[in-house]
Design a protein around this motif. Sequence first.
Motif, short mmCIF file in Angstrom:
data_model
loop_
_atom_site.label_atom_id
_atom_site.label_comp_id
_atom_site.label_asym_id
_atom_site.label_seq_id
_atom_site.Cartn_x
_atom_site.Cartn_y
_atom_site.Cartn_z
N ARG A 13 0.81 -1.23 0.00
CA ARG A 13 0.00 0.00 0.00
C ARG A 13 0.84 1.27 0.00
NH1 ARG A 13 -4.50 -1.87 4.56
NH2 ARG A 13 -5.59 -3.38 3.23
N ILE A 14 1.92 1.28 0.77
CA ILE A 14 2.66 2.54 0.95
C ILE A 14 4.12 2.46 0.50
CG2 ILE A 14 1.18 3.17 2.90
CD1 ILE A 14 3.52 2.49 4.76
N GLY A 15 4.58 1.25 0.16
CA GLY A 15 5.99 1.09 -0.20
C GLY A 15 6.33 1.70 -1.54
N GLY A 16 7.59 2.02 -1.71
CA GLY A 16 8.09 2.57 -2.97
C GLY A 16 8.59 1.48 -3.89
N ILE A 17 9.19 1.89 -4.99
CA ILE A 17 9.70 0.94 -5.98
C ILE A 17 10.73 0.00 -5.37
CG2 ILE A 17 10.98 0.73 -8.15
CD1 ILE A 17 9.74 3.37 -9.02
N GLU A 18 11.56 0.53 -4.47
CA GLU A 18 12.61 -0.30 -3.86
C GLU A 18 12.03 -1.41 -2.99
OE1 GLU A 18 11.64 3.06 -1.08
OE2 GLU A 18 11.99 2.84 -3.23
N ASP A 19 10.79 -1.23 -2.54
CA ASP A 19 10.16 -2.25 -1.68
C ASP A 19 9.51 -3.37 -2.48
OD1 ASP A 19 10.72 -0.94 0.84
OD2 ASP A 19 9.21 0.55 0.26
N VAL A 20 9.30 -3.14 -3.77
CA VAL A 20 8.65 -4.15 -4.61
C VAL A 20 9.46 -5.44 -4.65
CG1 VAL A 20 7.89 -4.71 -6.94
CG2 VAL A 20 7.44 -2.44 -6.00
N GLU A 21 10.79 -5.32 -4.61
CA GLU A 21 11.64 -6.52 -4.64
C GLU A 21 11.37 -7.41 -3.44
OE1 GLU A 21 13.59 -7.74 -7.04
OE2 GLU A 21 12.69 -6.10 -8.17
N LYS A 22 11.11 -6.78 -2.29
CA LYS A 22 10.79 -7.57 -1.09
C LYS A 22 9.46 -8.31 -1.30
CE LYS A 22 13.16 -4.54 2.22
NZ LYS A 22 13.63 -3.49 1.29
N ILE A 23 8.53 -7.64 -1.94
CA ILE A 23 7.22 -8.26 -2.21
C ILE A 23 7.39 -9.42 -3.19
CG2 ILE A 23 4.91 -7.88 -3.16
CD1 ILE A 23 5.12 -4.97 -2.25
N ARG A 24 8.20 -9.21 -4.22
CA ARG A 24 8.43 -10.27 -5.21
C ARG A 24 9.06 -11.50 -4.58
NH1 ARG A 24 11.58 -7.98 -10.21
NH2 ARG A 24 10.96 -10.00 -11.09
N LEU A 25 9.99 -11.27 -3.67
CA LEU A 25 10.64 -12.40 -2.98
C LEU A 25 9.64 -13.16 -2.10
CD1 LEU A 25 14.03 -10.78 -1.87
CD2 LEU A 25 13.71 -12.63 -3.52
N ALA A 26 8.65 -12.43 -1.59
CA ALA A 26 7.67 -13.04 -0.69
C ALA A 26 6.77 -14.04 -1.41
CB ALA A 26 6.83 -11.95 -0.02
N ILE A 27 6.74 -13.99 -2.74
CA ILE A 27 5.94 -14.96 -3.51
C ILE A 27 6.48 -16.38 -3.30
CG2 ILE A 27 5.36 -15.69 -5.87
CD1 ILE A 27 4.96 -12.84 -6.63
N LYS A 28 7.74 -16.48 -2.86
CA LYS A 28 8.35 -17.78 -2.62
C LYS A 28 8.38 -18.14 -1.12
CE LYS A 28 11.26 -17.26 -6.72
NZ LYS A 28 12.65 -17.18 -7.24
N ASP A 29 7.67 -17.36 -0.32
CA ASP A 29 7.64 -17.60 1.13
C ASP A 29 7.08 -18.99 1.45
OD1 ASP A 29 7.82 -15.64 3.76
OD2 ASP A 29 6.37 -17.27 4.04
N ASP A 30 7.45 -19.53 2.58
CA ASP A 30 6.96 -20.85 3.01
C ASP A 30 5.47 -20.84 3.33
OD1 ASP A 30 9.46 -21.96 2.75
OD2 ASP A 30 10.01 -21.67 4.85
N SER A 31 4.98 -19.67 3.76
CA SER A 31 3.58 -19.58 4.18
C SER A 31 2.67 -19.15 3.04
CB SER A 31 3.46 -18.57 5.33
OG SER A 31 2.10 -18.27 5.57
N PRO A 32 1.56 -19.88 2.82
CA PRO A 32 0.61 -19.47 1.77
C PRO A 32 -0.03 -18.12 2.08
CG PRO A 32 -0.27 -21.29 3.09
CD PRO A 32 1.17 -21.16 3.45
N LEU A 33 -0.14 -17.78 3.37
CA LEU A 33 -0.68 -16.48 3.74
C LEU A 33 0.17 -15.35 3.17
CD1 LEU A 33 -1.66 -16.75 7.53
CD2 LEU A 33 -3.20 -16.29 5.62
N VAL A 34 1.47 -15.50 3.30
CA VAL A 34 2.41 -14.49 2.82
C VAL A 34 2.44 -14.47 1.29
CG1 VAL A 34 4.81 -13.70 2.88
CG2 VAL A 34 3.79 -14.78 4.90
N ARG A 35 2.46 -15.64 0.68
CA ARG A 35 2.48 -15.72 -0.78
C ARG A 35 1.22 -15.06 -1.37
NH1 ARG A 35 3.84 -21.13 0.35
NH2 ARG A 35 2.00 -21.97 -0.71
N LYS A 36 0.09 -15.33 -0.75
CA LYS A 36 -1.17 -14.74 -1.20
C LYS A 36 -1.13 -13.22 -1.10
CE LYS A 36 -6.09 -14.65 0.06
NZ LYS A 36 -7.10 -15.19 1.01
N ALA A 37 -0.63 -12.71 0.02
CA ALA A 37 -0.53 -11.26 0.21
C ALA A 37 0.40 -10.63 -0.81
CB ALA A 37 -0.04 -10.96 1.63
N ALA A 38 1.51 -11.33 -1.13
CA ALA A 38 2.47 -10.82 -2.09
C ALA A 38 1.88 -10.74 -3.50
CB ALA A 38 3.72 -11.70 -2.09
N VAL A 39 1.18 -11.78 -3.90
CA VAL A 39 0.55 -11.80 -5.23
C VAL A 39 -0.49 -10.70 -5.33
CG1 VAL A 39 -0.90 -13.14 -6.80
CG2 VAL A 39 0.97 -14.26 -5.59
#
Length: 238
Positions: A13-39
């Motif tokens: 919601r509030i992150g900048g372009i530099e934070d998108v990489e963290k979101i992209r990495l979260a797609i591979k998180d162990d938790s489906p909750l986190v992966r869902k939020a990232a997608v």
Amino acid sequence: PYLREKAIIVLGRIGGIEDVEKIRLAIKDDSPLVRKAAVHALGEKGEGRYVQDIILALADENIEVRIVAATALGKIKSKEAIEPLLLTLKDEDIWVKKAAVESLGKIGTENAVKAIKGLVDDENGMVVCAALESMAMIALQGKQTIEEIKPCLVKCLSHNDTEVVKVAASTLGRLDKEGSATEILSLLEHTNWDVRAHVVDILSDIKDNFIRSCLETHLKVETDDLVKQKIVEALKDK
């Protein structure tokens, strides 16, 4: 996982372009909750550059992640998503399949029409409804003629699922109201009162003496009070 999920939501919601990489990495998180939020977060960005990340999530082992991925691709409307979404139509989960159908309708492509037409015979009524509405969306975008999908819509007027019948009738009324009047009129004899009421609502918008005459005739034999009331109101406006 819960805290990681909330962190991804906030970054989305509030992150900048530099934070998108963290979101992209979260797609591979162990938790489906986190992966869902990232997608979901990438989908909300609405940018084509993240399409491939979301496409990968279509193969996630978790159903909810796949649903969010299929839905997100419809929001982005990237042509890159067409083939992966077509493959997703074979998903074993009906909700994933439904999301994929709806997104293909939003992207609007002739290539998808053939595959979507095949879902008209799906055993699940919800999937059939989504297929009809998606074909209508593509037709309204001018990428498919009404005549190409009309046979599918007419076929569904005799479906054993009343929701499918109602969606088929509504879609015909929206795309080809006067041209489809005859097919829709036949539903005044449907055994389900809700279908008959729905049909009266559709026909009430058609200003035609023949339609008026048919409604007057049916009013004499209709047994349901609500349907009768709808016919009376429709006749007042004609």
